[in-house]
Design a protein around this motif. Structure first.
Motif, PDB file in Angstrom:
ATOM      1  N   PRO A   1       0.835  -1.201   0.000  1.00  0.00           N
ATOM      2  CA  PRO A   1       0.000   0.000   0.000  1.00  0.00           C
ATOM      3  C   PRO A   1       0.873   1.255   0.000  1.00  0.00           C
ATOM      4  O   PRO A   1       1.965   1.261   0.586  1.00  0.00           O
ATOM      5  CB  PRO A   1      -0.805  -0.124   1.304  1.00  0.00           C
ATOM      6  CG  PRO A   1      -0.806  -1.587   1.617  1.00  0.00           C
ATOM      7  CD  PRO A   1       0.521  -2.106   1.129  1.00  0.00           C
ATOM      8  N   ALA A   2       0.416   2.299  -0.641  1.00  0.00           N
ATOM      9  CA  ALA A   2       1.212   3.517  -0.800  1.00  0.00           C
ATOM     10  C   ALA A   2       1.672   4.089   0.536  1.00  0.00           C
ATOM     11  O   ALA A   2       2.778   4.632   0.640  1.00  0.00           O
ATOM     12  CB  ALA A   2       0.405   4.559  -1.576  1.00  0.00           C
ATOM     13  N   ASP A   3       0.854   3.938   1.582  1.00  0.00           N
ATOM     14  CA  ASP A   3       1.220   4.541   2.864  1.00  0.00           C
ATOM     15  C   ASP A   3       2.317   3.759   3.587  1.00  0.00           C
ATOM     16  O   ASP A   3       2.789   4.171   4.644  1.00  0.00           O
ATOM     17  CB  ASP A   3      -0.010   4.670   3.775  1.00  0.00           C
ATOM     18  CG  ASP A   3      -0.675   3.332   4.070  1.00  0.00           C
ATOM     19  OD1 ASP A   3      -0.298   2.326   3.439  1.00  0.00           O
ATOM     20  OD2 ASP A   3      -1.572   3.293   4.930  1.00  0.00           O
ATOM     21  N   ARG A   4       2.763   2.613   3.012  1.00  0.00           N
ATOM     22  CA  ARG A   4       3.849   1.853   3.634  1.00  0.00           C
ATOM     23  C   ARG A   4       5.151   1.949   2.834  1.00  0.00           C
ATOM     24  O   ARG A   4       6.154   1.357   3.209  1.00  0.00           O
ATOM     25  CB  ARG A   4       3.460   0.374   3.759  1.00  0.00           C
ATOM     26  CG  ARG A   4       2.207   0.099   4.557  1.00  0.00           C
ATOM     27  CD  ARG A   4       2.311   0.590   5.996  1.00  0.00           C
ATOM     28  NE  ARG A   4       3.361  -0.038   6.753  1.00  0.00           N
ATOM     29  CZ  ARG A   4       3.216  -1.196   7.422  1.00  0.00           C
ATOM     30  NH1 ARG A   4       2.064  -1.829   7.409  1.00  0.00           N
ATOM     31  NH2 ARG A   4       4.239  -1.694   8.107  1.00  0.00           N
ATOM     32  N   HIS A   5       5.139   2.698   1.708  1.00  0.00           N
ATOM     33  CA  HIS A   5       6.320   2.765   0.857  1.00  0.00           C
ATOM     34  C   HIS A   5       7.514   3.369   1.584  1.00  0.00           C
ATOM     35  O   HIS A   5       8.625   2.830   1.528  1.00  0.00           O
ATOM     36  CB  HIS A   5       6.013   3.570  -0.410  1.00  0.00           C
ATOM     37  CG  HIS A   5       5.204   2.809  -1.408  1.00  0.00           C
ATOM     38  ND1 HIS A   5       5.023   3.208  -2.708  1.00  0.00           N
ATOM     39  CD2 HIS A   5       4.504   1.640  -1.293  1.00  0.00           C
ATOM     40  CE1 HIS A   5       4.264   2.342  -3.349  1.00  0.00           C
ATOM     41  NE2 HIS A   5       3.926   1.387  -2.507  1.00  0.00           N
ATOM     42  N   VAL A   6       7.322   4.501   2.231  1.00  0.00           N
ATOM     43  CA  VAL A   6       8.434   5.190   2.893  1.00  0.00           C
ATOM     44  C   VAL A   6       9.044   4.298   3.966  1.00  0.00           C
ATOM     45  O   VAL A   6      10.276   4.178   4.078  1.00  0.00           O
ATOM     46  CB  VAL A   6       7.963   6.533   3.493  1.00  0.00           C
ATOM     47  CG1 VAL A   6       9.081   7.151   4.320  1.00  0.00           C
ATOM     48  CG2 VAL A   6       7.525   7.480   2.392  1.00  0.00           C
ATOM     49  N   GLU A   7       8.204   3.649   4.748  1.00  0.00           N
ATOM     50  CA  GLU A   7       8.681   2.773   5.819  1.00  0.00           C
ATOM     51  C   GLU A   7       9.509   1.621   5.239  1.00  0.00           C
ATOM     52  O   GLU A   7      10.594   1.299   5.743  1.00  0.00           O
ATOM     53  CB  GLU A   7       7.499   2.212   6.606  1.00  0.00           C
ATOM     54  CG  GLU A   7       7.894   1.199   7.674  1.00  0.00           C
ATOM     55  CD  GLU A   7       6.698   0.487   8.270  1.00  0.00           C
ATOM     56  OE1 GLU A   7       6.898  -0.272   9.239  1.00  0.00           O
ATOM     57  OE2 GLU A   7       5.574   0.671   7.767  1.00  0.00           O
TER      58      GLU A   7
ATOM     59  N   GLN B   1      -0.171  -6.156  -0.900  1.00  0.00           N
ATOM     60  CA  GLN B   1      -1.383  -6.099  -1.722  1.00  0.00           C
ATOM     61  C   GLN B   1      -1.177  -6.981  -2.950  1.00  0.00           C
ATOM     62  O   GLN B   1      -0.231  -6.793  -3.718  1.00  0.00           O
ATOM     63  CB  GLN B   1      -1.651  -4.655  -2.156  1.00  0.00           C
ATOM     64  CG  GLN B   1      -2.949  -4.469  -2.920  1.00  0.00           C
ATOM     65  CD  GLN B   1      -3.285  -2.999  -3.073  1.00  0.00           C
ATOM     66  OE1 GLN B   1      -3.592  -2.324  -2.087  1.00  0.00           O
ATOM     67  NE2 GLN B   1      -3.195  -2.493  -4.285  1.00  0.00           N
TER      68      GLN B   1
ATOM     69  N   ARG C   1      -5.438  -8.176   0.210  1.00  0.00           N
ATOM     70  CA  ARG C   1      -4.246  -7.929   1.012  1.00  0.00           C
ATOM     71  C   ARG C   1      -3.949  -9.100   1.937  1.00  0.00           C
ATOM     72  O   ARG C   1      -4.840  -9.886   2.272  1.00  0.00           O
ATOM     73  CB  ARG C   1      -4.398  -6.640   1.828  1.00  0.00           C
ATOM     74  CG  ARG C   1      -4.561  -5.396   0.960  1.00  0.00           C
ATOM     75  CD  ARG C   1      -4.556  -4.134   1.800  1.00  0.00           C
ATOM     76  NE  ARG C   1      -4.648  -2.929   0.971  1.00  0.00           N
ATOM     77  CZ  ARG C   1      -4.483  -1.686   1.425  1.00  0.00           C
ATOM     78  NH1 ARG C   1      -4.211  -1.493   2.717  1.00  0.00           N
ATOM     79  NH2 ARG C   1      -4.575  -0.653   0.615  1.00  0.00           N
TER      80      ARG C   1
END
Length: 486
Positions: free
Chosen positions: A210-216, A239, A245
């Protein structure tokens, strides 16, 4: 010089050992030379040493078998004519040994008749070199065999690795520092919902997060590449290609990749475990709710029996929790305090009505019965494991800071903190309510009584926090320092 079946056939600077060390940086083929003639061994060593091989030597058949089992050489150059166990017998025994059966054996012989060569082939020999040796021929034969043998071993090892990877229930994937996939086993494709046979190499692993986990995740990869950091604790939600998911536990380590550093990842699907944990949490929540409902039922039973104190338990529970929070208690400890406050008077269910409901002061004998209710509560509830941490209040809430309380006569910090907190709240609520033997006190009078009990009945620090909670600035009224305290 012969020592333990080994013979030194080179100068001191020439590597010759029975247990050569293999390095991971550059693999050096190992060759076992077997001949009972020192001159022949020295000649062979002189030919092969400049080629960079690691050499081991033996002068008889039994030693040759023992050394071969120890080092598992890449090639064995084996003389035929040796006393005792000849080369044919050594070769036959090599072929019967599971670990040595595939080791190439080159027979070195002065015999050039057809029958001898057939006998060598039947014994398992792979090639022949005639004596006297031709230096160029020896180098060429050994070089060719070691290359083929190395390639064969690589193929076999690769096949084993591929087999293991294909059987793994975990996803195994190698990515570069940017997250581009270079290698992956079939399980990764299955996890990510890819069609069977669809190549993953060249795709971006971040596409499946998911896009909100890319940075992590990028930070995680960077940590592995830059400082070699590894972890067993990272949990990521991936995903699939169809949008569904799944949760995965990710382990990582630095991995050499095309002259640089990549990251090897082990992906373990923990969706089932997460579902089970969720179910367990739900069941535990339901069970806890049922337990707490049972506690509420006990409290209601006591209130119905002792109507004069109806509502007391709920009030002191709420105030005790508020005071505990102000003091800094939280989490499970706060939950235990709440349960303990609810159960503080459950032991009074064993007190006879003529004592519990008596409208006037109690006699010394009646007080003796009344003072048993803390221990009654403890005896009833101690066997219930989930209530064990909550029993300090029911058992010790009538102890006093100065040691003059009951049932154990504890003093100061011997008294559990939860019981010290509750003792203040219990007296505060009792004095504010009408009882058959006295009228309710005014709020100011109650606060003054609590303040006067500091260091005697009550823990001074708890009194300070309680009065702050009530918003009291100062209490100066001189009041009596006692209460019925049932």
């Amino acid at each position: 010089m012969t020592v333990g079946g080994f013979i030194d056939v080179t100068e001191a600077s020439t590597p010759s050992t029975a247990s050569p060390v293999r390095t991971q940086a550059a693999y050096v083929p190992q060759i076992l030379l077997v001949d009972d003639d020192f001159g022949s061994l020295k000649a062979l060593a002189g030919v092969l040493t400049p080629e960079g091989y690691t050499l081991a030597t033996a002068t008889n058949g039994p030693d040759a078998l023992a050394i071969a089992q120890e080092i598992v050489p890449d090639v064995i150059l084996l003389d035929v004519m040796m006393p005792g166990m000849d080369g044919f017998e050594v070769c036959r025994r090599l072929r019967q040994h599971e670990e040595l059966a595939e080791v190439p054996v080159v027979m070195i012989t002065a015999l050039d008749d057809r029958q001898s060569r057939l006998q060598a082939i039947e014994a398992g020999a792979d090639d022949f070199i005639s004596k006297p040796i031709d230096r160029a021929e020896v180098r060429a034969r050994v070089r060719s065999i070691t290359r083929l043998n190395r390639y064969r071993r690589l193929v076999m090892e690769r096949a084993k690795v591929d087999r293991l990877l294909s059987l793994s229930r975990d996803g195994l994937v190698v990515v570069d520092a940017t997250g581009t996939i270079h290698m992956a086993n079939p399980e990764v494709g299955r996890m990510l919902g890819r069609k069977p046979g669809s190549p993953l190499a060249g795709t971006e692993l971040l596409e499946y997060l998911p896009a909100d986990r890319h940075v992590e995740f990028e930070s995680f990869l960077d940590g592995v590449v830059q400082i070699g950091k590894s972890t067993q604790a990272l949990e990521v939600e991936f995903q699939r290609a169809d949008g569904t998911r799944f949760h995965a536990e990710v382990s990582a380590g630095r991995f050499p990749l095309d002259g640089g550093d990549g990251v090897e990842l082990i992906l373990r699907d923990i969706s089932e475990r997460m579902t089970q944990l969720s179910t367990i949490r739900s069941l535990n929540s339901d069970l806890t709710t049922a337990y707490d409902a049972t506690l509420e039922g006990w409290v209601q039973a006591l209130d119905l029996r002792h109507k004069e104190t109806e509502g007391h338990t709920r009030r002191v529970t709420e105030m005790t929790v508020s005071l505990a929070e102000r003091i800094g208690i939280e989490g499970d400890e706060l939950t235990d305090i709440r349960r303990g406050a609810l159960l503080h008077d459950v032991g009074k269910l064993a007190v006879p009505d003529h004592i519990l409901l008596k409208p006037g002061p109690l006699s010394p004998e009646e007080w003796e019965v009344m003072r048993q209710h803390p221990e009654n509560a403890y005896r009833w509830l101690a066997s219930i494991e989930f209530l064990t941490p909550a029993l300090d209040i029911p058992r010790f809430h009538h102890e006093r800071w100065d040691g003059r309380g009951y049932p154990s006569g504890l003093s100061g910090e011997e008294i559990p903190l939860s019981a010290r907190i509750f003792a203040v709240v219990d007296v505060w609520d009792a004095l504010r309510e009408d009882r058959p033997y006295r009228q309710a006190w005014t709020e100011d009078r109650v606060r003054a009584h609590i303040a006067a009990g500091e260091g005697g009945h009550f823990d001074p620090s708890v009194v300070k926090s309680f009065l702050e909670l009530l918003g009291s600035q100062s209490v100066t009224q001189d009041l009596e320092n006692s209460t019925d305290g049932r």
